[in-house]
Design a protein around this motif. Structure first.
Motif, PDB file in Angstrom:
ATOM      1  N   VAL A   1       0.835  -1.205   0.000  1.00 22.44           N
ATOM      2  CA  VAL A   1       0.000   0.000   0.000  1.00 22.44           C
ATOM      3  C   VAL A   1       0.867   1.252   0.000  1.00 22.44           C
ATOM      4  CG1 VAL A   1      -1.641   1.358   1.358  1.00 22.44           C
ATOM      5  CG2 VAL A   1      -1.984  -1.105   1.093  1.00 22.44           C
ATOM      6  N   VAL A   2       1.859   1.282   0.887  1.00 22.48           N
ATOM      7  CA  VAL A   2       2.680   2.484   1.021  1.00 22.48           C
ATOM      8  C   VAL A   2       3.523   2.731  -0.226  1.00 22.48           C
ATOM      9  CG1 VAL A   2       4.520   3.573   2.348  1.00 22.48           C
ATOM     10  CG2 VAL A   2       2.696   2.379   3.538  1.00 22.48           C
ATOM     11  N   ILE A   3       4.107   1.668  -0.814  1.00 24.91           N
ATOM     12  CA  ILE A   3       4.891   1.837  -2.041  1.00 24.91           C
ATOM     13  C   ILE A   3       4.001   2.357  -3.169  1.00 24.91           C
ATOM     14  CG2 ILE A   3       6.079   0.568  -3.877  1.00 24.91           C
ATOM     15  CD1 ILE A   3       7.428  -1.096  -1.744  1.00 24.91           C
ATOM     16  N   SER A   4       2.760   1.890  -3.225  1.00 22.78           N
ATOM     17  CA  SER A   4       1.833   2.370  -4.241  1.00 22.78           C
ATOM     18  C   SER A   4       1.573   3.869  -4.090  1.00 22.78           C
ATOM     19  CB  SER A   4       0.508   1.601  -4.164  1.00 22.78           C
ATOM     20  OG  SER A   4       0.666   0.264  -4.574  1.00 22.78           O
ATOM     21  N   PHE A   5       1.403   4.317  -2.846  1.00 24.14           N
ATOM     22  CA  PHE A   5       1.141   5.737  -2.624  1.00 24.14           C
ATOM     23  C   PHE A   5       2.363   6.591  -2.946  1.00 24.14           C
ATOM     24  CE2 PHE A   5      -2.484   4.444   0.251  1.00 24.14           C
ATOM     25  CZ  PHE A   5      -3.458   4.933  -0.607  1.00 24.14           C
ATOM     26  N   ILE A   6       3.542   6.070  -2.650  1.00 21.81           N
ATOM     27  CA  ILE A   6       4.758   6.820  -2.999  1.00 21.81           C
ATOM     28  C   ILE A   6       4.866   6.935  -4.518  1.00 21.81           C
ATOM     29  CG2 ILE A   6       7.281   6.772  -2.992  1.00 21.81           C
ATOM     30  CD1 ILE A   6       7.174   5.561  -0.220  1.00 21.81           C
ATOM     31  N   LEU A   7       4.574   5.847  -5.234  1.00 22.40           N
ATOM     32  CA  LEU A   7       4.608   5.879  -6.690  1.00 22.40           C
ATOM     33  C   LEU A   7       3.628   6.923  -7.218  1.00 22.40           C
ATOM     34  CD1 LEU A   7       5.466   4.724  -9.443  1.00 22.40           C
ATOM     35  CD2 LEU A   7       3.643   3.030  -9.190  1.00 22.40           C
ATOM     36  N   ALA A   8       2.429   6.971  -6.635  1.00 19.92           N
ATOM     37  CA  ALA A   8       1.400   7.892  -7.109  1.00 19.92           C
ATOM     38  C   ALA A   8       1.768   9.342  -6.845  1.00 19.92           C
ATOM     39  CB  ALA A   8       0.068   7.567  -6.435  1.00 19.92           C
ATOM     40  N   GLY A   9       2.425   9.599  -5.707  1.00 19.53           N
ATOM     41  CA  GLY A   9       2.698  10.982  -5.332  1.00 19.53           C
ATOM     42  C   GLY A   9       4.078  11.471  -5.679  1.00 19.53           C
ATOM     43  N   ARG A  10       4.926  10.590  -6.171  1.00 21.06           N
ATOM     44  CA  ARG A  10       6.336  10.927  -6.371  1.00 21.06           C
ATOM     45  C   ARG A  10       6.560  11.885  -7.542  1.00 21.06           C
ATOM     46  NH1 ARG A  10      10.067   8.983  -9.882  1.00 21.06           N
ATOM     47  NH2 ARG A  10      12.264   9.020  -9.250  1.00 21.06           N
TER      48      ARG A  10
END
Length: 502
Positions: free
Chosen positions: A295-304
């Protein structure tokens, strides 16, 4: 044996002959018609020829097609449909949502990196993660935390770097600076971890470097025209697939270490206020390390890279449209700094319109792909067979003349605004999310949309109030390129000038 060697030689002779004939045809790279498809090879030769501008090439073809939909034939009989038709997009993302999941090809290609996180999930798994994430994103306390993080990164890191560049006539790569800014922000919001990527020395923060490398390598895999090649390399663990495996392990190991430290922190202090997303997930009972890591890696990808990409093009467009910059400055100077941050940015109507217009022309995510679970017929009459890959194309959709008018190529924020005589103010007039799917649409619409606009407006106000951004080469014509997210090829080299108030 001789016959086998002769057959092999004949096969490759035919391949190279075809390649030579196609590549020497100049119309291959400029034609707005669907490319010729050959048995077995499909349109691979024309695809290769346009690989450096594939987004623009597909856009040219789509927008010149009466239905705004066309089929690209890939090697070995694989087909991929592209559409810029808003009715088709609504059909896929809303009314027939469950017939157009991410699909096995998408998920299997990205699973090594994203696992089963929300951006790589379908069905019940996606639905569960969406419900949990939506609850967390809608809390007022998270919004306040985001405001604090963004303002701290802006005032303590971004502004001092720009001030130093202005004082010493330093050329900066603004795209790199904004990516660092966004990476620090999303890591703080997602992990409660500060990678300190945006420091005056512009360090190579380990987590940022390995995350960037993993994303670059997984993008190459995702954009491969012949998937058999990367699958073969992965099976043997050789070449770039070996690099990718090592890099992903480093990313996930780092994430798991942070998760374990956060668990210990929460265990020692049960009353600790949960601010970042990781703390919120752990405090709500979701403690499975693999699940939380995904979940957290997905959010970093989305916001990076999404907000940094949008802002990079926004600042370039402003330099070329001084009238728009003047209107934004006027709005910024009229802001009431005593208002809560959320209300303050909500009233930045002209800036909001300018950002939407920038993303219309240069969307952070230019293409999104789905998979047909069953046979179907799109609203424009296109027949879809089960298993077909179908991509809607935000980059092309921002260039449809029937939607945006003959002046679609112009950067004109006014197309999003309406003047209200009673209030003597501009009001924002949005487009429906199926005509303008920059933040997706339907059940999968971006949870971080409001967060993204808050961040972009705060950066716009914080930078433009004090500085003027000037390209180092004022005649530059930047090139739009894309992996998962868009970038300005070669970066955005700028000089920073202190603004002198009139």
């Amino acid at each position: 044996m001789v016959d086998l060697q002769f057959s092999t030689l004949l096969f490759w002779s035919i391949i190279f002959a075809l390649l030579f004939l196609i590549l020497r045809n100049p119309s291959c790279s400029t034609s707005t018609k669907a490319p010729t498809s050959y048995p077995i090879f499909g349109s691979i030769f024309t695809i290769w020829k346009n690989k450096e501008r594939r987004v623009q090439w597909i856009s040219d073809i789509v927008t010149s097609t009466p239905t705004l939909t066309f089929t690209l034939h890939r090697p070995f009989g694989h087909r991929q449909m592209f559409t810029a038709n808003a009715a088709n997009v609504q059909h896929m993302l809303k009314s027939h949502f469950y017939n157009y999941p991410k699909g096995d090809i998408f998920r299997n290609t990205l699973r090594d990196f994203l696992g089963d996180g929300i951006f790589n999930a379908d069905g019940d798994n996606w639905k569960f993660q969406r419900q949990v994430s939506s609850h967390q994103f809608n809390t007022r306390s998270l919004r306040k935390f985001v405001e604090t993080v963004v303002d701290s990164e802006l005032s303590d890191r971004l502004v001092p770097i720009l001030k130093n560049a202005a004082a010493n006539n330093i050329v900066l790569d603004l795209q790199d600076i904004l990516q660092r800014f966004a990476f620090d922000n999303i890591c703080k919001i997602a992990f409660g971890y500060d990678p300190a990527y945006l420091l005056p020395s512009l360090p190579e923060a380990k987590f940022a470097v390995v995350f960037d490398k993993a994303l670059r390598l997984i993008s190459e895999r995702f954009n491969s025209n012949i998937p058999f090649v990367w699958k073969f390399k992965r099976a043997l663990c050789i070449g770039k697939e070996r690099e990718l495996k090592i890099t992903i392990e480093q990313v996930r190991e780092f994430a798991i270490d942070v998760i374990r430290e956060k668990k210990q922190e929460l265990k020692k202090n049960a009353s600790l206020e949960s601010e970042d997303l990781l703390s919120r997930f752990l405090s709500s009972g979701h403690s499975d390390e693999d699940f939380v890591t995904d979940v957290v890696i997905s959010f970093i990808l989305a916001g990076r890279d999404t907000t940094s990409a949008a802002l990079t093009w926004f600042f370039w467009l402003l330099f070329n449209h001084p009238g728009v910059e003047s209107e934004i400055l006027k709005e910024i100077r009229e802001m009431n700094s005593e208002e809560p941050i959320y209300d303050e940015v909500k009233n930045m109507v002209y800036t909001h319109a300018s950002l939407c217009e920038a993303m219309r022309l240069y969307p952070p995510v230019p293409v999104d792909t789905k998979w047909a679970a069953n046979d179907d017929v799109l609203p424009d009459g296109t027949v879809i067979k089960k298993g077909t890959r179908i991509s809607y194309h935000p980059y092309a959709m921002g260039r449809v003349e029937k939607v945006w008018g003959e002046d679609w190529a112009e950067f004109r924020p006014g197309r999003w605004l309406e003047w209200t005589e009673t209030t003597r103010k501009w009001s924002f007039v949005g487009r429906d999310s199926y005509t303008y799917p920059v933040f997706q649409a339907g059940p999968r619409i971006c949870l971080g949309k409001d967060m993204a606009f808050l961040q972009m407006k705060r950066v716009a106000a914080g930078v433009l109030r004090r500085f003027k951004v000037v390209p180092a080469d004022k005649s530059m014509e930047p090139v739009y390129v894309s992996d998962f997210t868009s970038k300005m090829k070669g970066g955005f080299l700028v000089k920073i000038e202190e603004r002198v108030d009139p």
